[in-house]
Design an enzyme around this catalytic site. Structure first.
Site, PDB file in Angstrom:
ATOM      1  N   ARG A 101       0.885  -1.185   0.000  1.00 29.94           N
ATOM      2  CA  ARG A 101       0.000   0.000   0.000  1.00 29.94           C
ATOM      3  C   ARG A 101       0.913   1.222   0.000  1.00 29.94           C
ATOM      4  O   ARG A 101       1.698   1.426   0.924  1.00 29.94           O
ATOM      5  CB  ARG A 101      -0.911   0.001   1.222  1.00 29.94           C
ATOM      6  CG  ARG A 101      -1.660   1.316   1.383  1.00 29.94           C
ATOM      7  CD  ARG A 101      -2.785   1.256   2.403  1.00 29.94           C
ATOM      8  NE  ARG A 101      -3.942   0.563   1.865  1.00 29.94           N
ATOM      9  CZ  ARG A 101      -5.195   0.712   2.320  1.00 29.94           C
ATOM     10  NH1 ARG A 101      -5.443   1.525   3.332  1.00 29.94           N
ATOM     11  NH2 ARG A 101      -6.193   0.062   1.771  1.00 29.94           N
ATOM     12  N   HIS A 128      -7.261   0.738  -6.628  1.00 31.41           N
ATOM     13  CA  HIS A 128      -7.493  -0.108  -5.444  1.00 31.41           C
ATOM     14  C   HIS A 128      -8.181  -1.399  -5.918  1.00 31.41           C
ATOM     15  O   HIS A 128      -9.356  -1.638  -5.618  1.00 31.41           O
ATOM     16  CB  HIS A 128      -8.364   0.658  -4.444  1.00 31.41           C
ATOM     17  CG  HIS A 128      -8.390   0.078  -3.064  1.00 31.41           C
ATOM     18  ND1 HIS A 128      -7.607  -0.995  -2.663  1.00 31.41           N
ATOM     19  CD2 HIS A 128      -9.122   0.426  -1.947  1.00 31.41           C
ATOM     20  CE1 HIS A 128      -7.855  -1.267  -1.398  1.00 31.41           C
ATOM     21  NE2 HIS A 128      -8.762  -0.423  -0.944  1.00 31.41           N
ATOM     22  N   GLN A 131     -10.176  -3.960  -3.635  1.00 33.26           N
ATOM     23  CA  GLN A 131     -11.481  -3.452  -3.203  1.00 33.26           C
ATOM     24  C   GLN A 131     -12.554  -3.764  -4.257  1.00 33.26           C
ATOM     25  O   GLN A 131     -13.640  -4.254  -3.939  1.00 33.26           O
ATOM     26  CB  GLN A 131     -11.387  -1.930  -2.990  1.00 33.26           C
ATOM     27  CG  GLN A 131     -12.681  -1.291  -2.557  1.00 33.26           C
ATOM     28  CD  GLN A 131     -13.044  -1.616  -1.115  1.00 33.26           C
ATOM     29  OE1 GLN A 131     -12.246  -1.423  -0.225  1.00 33.26           O
ATOM     30  NE2 GLN A 131     -14.232  -2.123  -0.892  1.00 33.26           N
ATOM     31  N   ASP A 231     -17.023   7.327  -1.848  1.00 34.59           N
ATOM     32  CA  ASP A 231     -15.756   7.134  -1.131  1.00 34.59           C
ATOM     33  C   ASP A 231     -15.488   8.435  -0.369  1.00 34.59           C
ATOM     34  O   ASP A 231     -16.165   9.456  -0.602  1.00 34.59           O
ATOM     35  CB  ASP A 231     -14.643   6.842  -2.162  1.00 34.59           C
ATOM     36  CG  ASP A 231     -13.292   6.532  -1.528  1.00 34.59           C
ATOM     37  OD1 ASP A 231     -13.225   6.339  -0.296  1.00 34.59           O
ATOM     38  OD2 ASP A 231     -12.285   6.486  -2.275  1.00 34.59           O
ATOM     39  N   CYS A 271     -16.448   1.920   0.261  1.00 35.26           N
ATOM     40  CA  CYS A 271     -15.303   1.066   0.593  1.00 35.26           C
ATOM     41  C   CYS A 271     -14.933   1.149   2.066  1.00 35.26           C
ATOM     42  O   CYS A 271     -14.291   0.245   2.595  1.00 35.26           O
ATOM     43  CB  CYS A 271     -14.113   1.440  -0.279  1.00 35.26           C
ATOM     44  SG  CYS A 271     -13.685   3.193  -0.188  1.00 35.26           S
ATOM     45  N   ARG A 299     -13.676  -8.634   1.563  1.00 32.61           N
ATOM     46  CA  ARG A 299     -12.253  -8.368   1.312  1.00 32.61           C
ATOM     47  C   ARG A 299     -11.422  -9.599   1.712  1.00 32.61           C
ATOM     48  O   ARG A 299     -10.489  -9.982   1.020  1.00 32.61           O
ATOM     49  CB  ARG A 299     -11.778  -7.142   2.116  1.00 32.61           C
ATOM     50  CG  ARG A 299     -12.462  -5.813   1.810  1.00 32.61           C
ATOM     51  CD  ARG A 299     -12.098  -5.304   0.432  1.00 32.61           C
ATOM     52  NE  ARG A 299     -10.659  -5.220   0.249  1.00 32.61           N
ATOM     53  CZ  ARG A 299      -9.876  -4.218   0.684  1.00 32.61           C
ATOM     54  NH1 ARG A 299     -10.415  -3.183   1.292  1.00 32.61           N
ATOM     55  NH2 ARG A 299      -8.570  -4.235   0.465  1.00 32.61           N
TER      56      ARG A 299
HETATM   57  N1  NVA Z   1      -9.799   6.894  -1.638  1.00 30.70           N
HETATM   58  C1  NVA Z   1      -9.495   6.434  -0.295  1.00 30.70           C
HETATM   59  C2  NVA Z   1      -9.734   4.966  -0.166  1.00 30.70           C
HETATM   60  C3  NVA Z   1      -9.572   4.420   1.219  1.00 30.70           C
HETATM   61  C4  NVA Z   1      -9.796   2.948   1.279  1.00 30.70           C
HETATM   62  C5  NVA Z   1      -8.056   6.776   0.049  1.00 30.70           C
HETATM   63  O1  NVA Z   1      -7.191   6.590  -0.803  1.00 30.70           O
HETATM   64  O2  NVA Z   1      -7.801   7.241   1.169  1.00 30.70           O
HETATM   65  N1   CP Z   2     -11.402   0.001   2.177  1.00 29.66           N
HETATM   66  C1   CP Z   2     -10.150  -0.042   2.631  1.00 29.66           C
HETATM   67  O1   CP Z   2      -9.188  -0.305   1.896  1.00 29.66           O
HETATM   68  O2   CP Z   2     -10.031   0.146   3.974  1.00 29.66           O
HETATM   69  P1   CP Z   2      -8.685   0.347   4.786  1.00 29.66           P
HETATM   70  O3   CP Z   2      -8.072   1.661   4.370  1.00 29.66           O
HETATM   71  O4   CP Z   2      -9.116   0.348   6.231  1.00 29.66           O
HETATM   72  O5   CP Z   2      -7.754  -0.791   4.486  1.00 29.66           O
END
Ligand code: NVA
Ligand code: CP
Length: 315
Positions: A101, A128, A131, A231, A271, A299
């Site tokens: 990540r 992502h 997801q 989101d 998400c 997930r």
């Molecule tokens: N768009 C959000 C998704 C979190 C799962 C982010 O990147 O923070």
């Molecule tokens: N939806 C998602 O990826 O959640 P987290 O940021 O908690 O992993």
């Protein structure tokens, strides 16, 4: 070496198997499941916060018989400037796979390029994919109850995405909807419209670069939708823009009134994490048509399927 950096990294003919494994993992959870990662060690290299992704990967790897190491980027030399190329060459000598990540999508591509173990994208600023696979699984679970045909139940369905239409989840839904045969309609302010990157990727993957609709009118996108998805307005790394984003995105908040423009049996998805009163109202988030916790649960099952395919000796 097979990686999962974007939705299309599984070929169309491979996707039914991935989804079938996920269904089996869900049905068999707690009973005997073949330990497909037996004896394997996988690292999770995370540069951003995570609840769902981190925990579901750690639990999933354990349930498949493997071992996971959680490495915050700042705890390893990568955070002090060791190159991605050297890091991945070294880690490939110890590990069987990497779950990453990070911010720049080019970094997961570089990890995959220089290493010799599978890399799974656990979220970048651009995509992502884990997801969206879990989300598609969640929808197919519901819709195939009527037809019995799991993946085919997605075909032709309309998903409306509201809010920051340039974020990772929006991009991944644009690609994912095309892959799964769904229609995707996005609505947001023009400064948060889908960017050139996702259009280029659609073209590279054999889809039309405009294989989605974008409007500034939230009602237009939601009308006739089978799913309304949103989101966070402030993705990780964008915290400095909070004030501007919150002001510009306010008309795209999924309230009961806006959700009412969708089909009578439309589902609400997010998400998570959710910020109530911003991108969604409490009423919609808690409604009987909200399936956000099914998404979160799935997930785990979907990632076990992805790990099983990438971690098996034949991949
Ligand atoms: N768009 C959000 C998704 C979190 C799962 C982010 O990147 O923070
Ligand atoms: N939806 C998602 O990826 O959640 P987290 O940021 O908690 O992993």
């Amino acid at each position: 070496m097979k990686h999962f950096l974007k939705e299309t990294d599984f070929a169309l003919h491979e996707i039914p198997e991935v989804f079938a494994i996920a269904r089996n993992c869900k049905a068999q959870r707690g009973r005997h499941v073949p330990p497909t990662l037996d004896g394997q060690s996988w690292a999770l290299i995370f540069s951003k916060s995570s609840t769902r992704t981190r925990v579901s990967f750690e639990v999933g790897i354990r349930e498949l018989g493997g071992h996971s190491l959680f490495l915050n980027q700042n705890d390893i030399q990568l955070g002090r400037g060791e190159s991605i190329a050297d890091t991945t060459r070294v880690l490939s000598r110890y590990l069987h796979g990497l779950v990453v990540r990070t911010f720049d999508h080019a970094d997961v591509e570089a990890l995959a390029k220089y290493g010799s173990v599978p890399v799974i994208n656990a979220l970048t600023d651009f995509l992502h994919p884990c997801q969206i696979y879990a989300d598609a699984f969640t929808l197919a679970e519901r819709w195939s109850r009527e037809t019995g045909d799991f993946l085919a139940s997605l075909k032709g369905k309309k998903i409306a995405f509201l809010g920051d239409c340039a974020c990772n989840v929006a991009n991944s839904w644009i690609l994912g909807a095309n892959l799964f045969g769904m229609k995707v309609a996005l609505a947001g302010p023009s400064q948060y419209a889908p960017g050139e990157g996702i259009r280029a990727l659609l073209g590279d993957e054999g889809f039309a670069a405009d294989a989605f609709t974008f409007t500034e009118d939230p009602r237009e996108a939601v009308r006739g939708a089978d799913v309304v998805y949103t989101d966070v307005w402030v993705s990780m790394g964008k915290e400095d823009e909070m004030r501007d984003r919150t002001a510009a995105l306010k008309p795209y908040s999924v309230t009961a009134e806006l959700f009412g423009e969708a089909k009578d049996d439309a589902l609400f998805m997010h998400c998570l994490p959710a910020y109530v009163g911003y991108e969604v109202s409490q009423e919609v988030l808690d409604s009987s048509r909200s399936i956000v916790f099914d998404q979160a649960e799935n997930r785990l099952h979907m990632q076990k399927a992805i790990l099983s395919v990438l971690g098996s000796p034949r991949s």
